[in-house]
Enzyme design. Structure first.
Site, PDB file in Angstrom:
ATOM      1  CB  SER A 156      17.161   7.025 -34.131  1.00  0.00           C
ATOM      2  OG  SER A 156      18.338   7.018 -33.400  1.00  0.00           O
ATOM      3  CG  ASP A 327      14.741   9.320 -26.746  1.00  0.00           C
ATOM      4  OD1 ASP A 327      15.890   9.139 -26.294  1.00  0.00           O
ATOM      5  OD2 ASP A 327      14.502   9.455 -27.965  1.00  0.00           O
ATOM      6  CG  HIS A 360      16.510   6.351 -28.847  1.00  0.00           C
ATOM      7  ND1 HIS A 360      16.188   7.536 -29.454  1.00  0.00           N
ATOM      8  CD2 HIS A 360      17.188   5.620 -29.771  1.00  0.00           C
ATOM      9  CE1 HIS A 360      16.666   7.542 -30.683  1.00  0.00           C
ATOM     10  NE2 HIS A 360      17.263   6.389 -30.906  1.00  0.00           N
TER      11      HIS A 360
HETATM   12  N1  LIG Z   1      18.409   0.716 -31.903  1.00  0.00           N
HETATM   13  C1  LIG Z   1      18.420   1.466 -33.112  1.00  0.00           C
HETATM   14  C2  LIG Z   1      18.317   2.920 -32.889  1.00  0.00           C
HETATM   15  C3  LIG Z   1      19.597   3.533 -32.381  1.00  0.00           C
HETATM   16  O1  LIG Z   1      19.575   4.892 -32.583  1.00  0.00           O
HETATM   17  C4  LIG Z   1      19.604   1.081 -33.948  1.00  0.00           C
HETATM   18  O2  LIG Z   1      20.400   0.275 -33.507  1.00  0.00           O
HETATM   19  O3  LIG Z   1      19.726   1.556 -35.072  1.00  0.00           O
END
Ligand SMILES: N[C@@H](CCO)C(=O)O
Ligand SMILES: CC(=O)SCCNC(=O)CCNC(=O)[C@H](O)C(C)(C)COP(=O)(O)OP(=O)(O)OC[C@H]1O[C@@H](n2cnc3c(N)ncnc32)[C@H](O)[C@@H]1OP(=O)(O)O
Length: 382
Positions: A156, A327, A360
């Site tokens: 991410s 995702d 994701h």
């Molecule tokens: N759920 C993760 C990934 C979000 O991109 C976060 O809160 O960092």
């Protein structure tokens, strides 16, 4: 320069915070000085100083990648990937994970003290970019005596930093693992973040970001921001399987029942409210504004005259790209665009799309296939 142990109990790993004098010149033009970086390390640097792996965390992550969180006691957010016998293993690697600039887990951010005023920065903290986070990590690695990374790894927003590393410091990275990520934020990505930021700013308790003195943060706004964002981390199929239209049990209605009102009748409503409330306990609202902004500004091609391949021209690194088929936040097409650019730049790259019902956030969950891919890629270059 001070480098202090933070007073936490560790199963393994070492939690520290360093204050570097800086100044760190930021993309926005400001000079940040001093620069605090909270970080953890696991394992030891080998004699050749060649086994360092930098792990970059996502939007709301932290440095506690593999050891339990000092406040909650919950396992590290990537204990499935990092630890003894795991693909990233302290027995073989010197593992570094730092809290990003702008965050609220010990590194410099809007909640930390501005040395010039002796008050929390609030919205006077300079706007930061993904590349600024990477530059701060480079300062930390200098301090730790790490010149070259065996690998930089992230999912991410961590993947954005991982991509930014060979683009910013091409001589310092031998391999780069980018999971569930993108080389730029799309209009849809920016749109979701803006909804979250407006939810925070519309909360009367936000007060222009000046809420630290009486410790009364804009909790309602931040919770709504997280609820909206959390939907983007999941998938429709996953939500349907987990919750469907099931009703939420309550003490007076153990099997759930409609109230014909606005209580959390549906399990999905109750779940999202829980995610929102839990988030407020662990994250600073101003940090949320700054980090989502840094992600929105991220466009690696734009930093290189509009050509993504240009970002990797000077890099000698091997790349591993992984996406998840459900995702829709950073879909497989975004990873493919990076692969094409790497091909155009002549960089060695492997790419895999993994199947997962989890959307994701699949990279944070049990994913044996992901572990096999990362393990194989890291061992191939060792
Ligand atoms: N759920 C993760 C990934 C979000 O991109 C976060 O809160 O960092
Ligand atoms: C990436 C980094 O660098 S670190 C940052 C990552 N961490 C996060 O994003 C934290 C929040 N995110 C999540 O929890 C993500 O969904 C994941 C992927 C990390 C975890 O997923 P899962 O393990 O499947 O957990 P799930 O999404 O089911 O959530 C479980 C929680 O929801 C609660 N919950 C489940 N159903 C309901 C419901 N109907 N009503 C209320 N609460 C509910 C559970 O009690 C549990 O609460 P707890 O976390 O306080 O113990």
């Amino acid at each position: 320069m001070t480098d202090t142990h933070l007073p936490v109990d560790r199963r393994f790993g070492l939690d520290r915070r360093i204050t570097l004098p800086g100044p760190l010149r930021l993309d926005g033009g400001a000079l940040l000085s001093p620069v605090d970086i909270a970080y953890e390390t696991y394992g030891a640097l080998d004699a050749e100083r060649g086994n360092a792996i930098l792990i970059c965390h996502a939007l709301t992550g932290d440095q506690h990648v593999a050891s339990s969180h000092p406040r909650t006691g919950k396992p590290g957010w990537w204990a499935r990937m990092v630890g003894p016998g795991k693909p990233i293993d302290p027995a073989r690697h010197f593992i570094v994970c730092a809290n990003v600039l702008g965050s609220c887990m010990g590194s410099s951010g809007p909640a930390s003290i501005n040395a010039a005023t002796d008050q929390p920065w609030g919205m006077a903290f300079p706007v930061i970019t993904i590349r600024d986070m990477v530059r701060a990590q480079a300062m930390l690695l200098d301090h730790l005596g790490v010149e070259t990374l065996q690998a930089v790894v992230g999912g991410s927003m961590g993947g954005m930093q991982a991509l930014s590393w060979p683009a910013t410091f091409p001589a310092r990275v031998k391999a780069c693992v980018v999971i569930a990520s993108t080389a730029r934020h799309t209009a849809q990505n920016i749109a979701f973040h803006e909804v979250g930021r407006q939810a925070v700013m519309a909360d009367p308790k936000w007060r222009g970001g000046e809420y630290y003195a009486d410790q009364d943060p804009p909790a309602a706004g931040l919770a709504v921001a997280r609820m909206a964002a959390h939907i983007t981390y999941l998938s429709e199929a996953g939500l349907t399987e987990k919750f469907g239209r099931k009703l939420q049990a309550r003490p007076d209605q153990p099997n759930g029942a409609k109230t014909f009102g606005f209580d959390a009748d549906f399990q999905i409503e109750s779940y999202l409210r829980h995610q929102g409330i839990a988030f407020v306990d662990r994250f600073d609202a101003n940090s949320y504004l700054y980090i989502t902004r840094a992600m929105d500004y991220f466009d690696l091609a734009e930093e290189h005259h509009g050509r993504l391949a240009g970002a990797f021209k000077a890099s000698k690194a091997r790349f591993c790209l992984v996406s998840f088929d459900t995702d829709w936040l950073y879909p497989t097409s975004e990873s493919r665009a990076i692969v094409h650019a790497l091909n155009a730049a002549g960089a060695p790259v492997s790419f895999v799309e993994l199947a997962s019902p989890f959307g994701h956030d699949a990279f944070l969950l049990e994913a044996p296939e992901l572990n096999r891919v990362v393990d194989g890629f890291l061992r191939a270059g060792a």
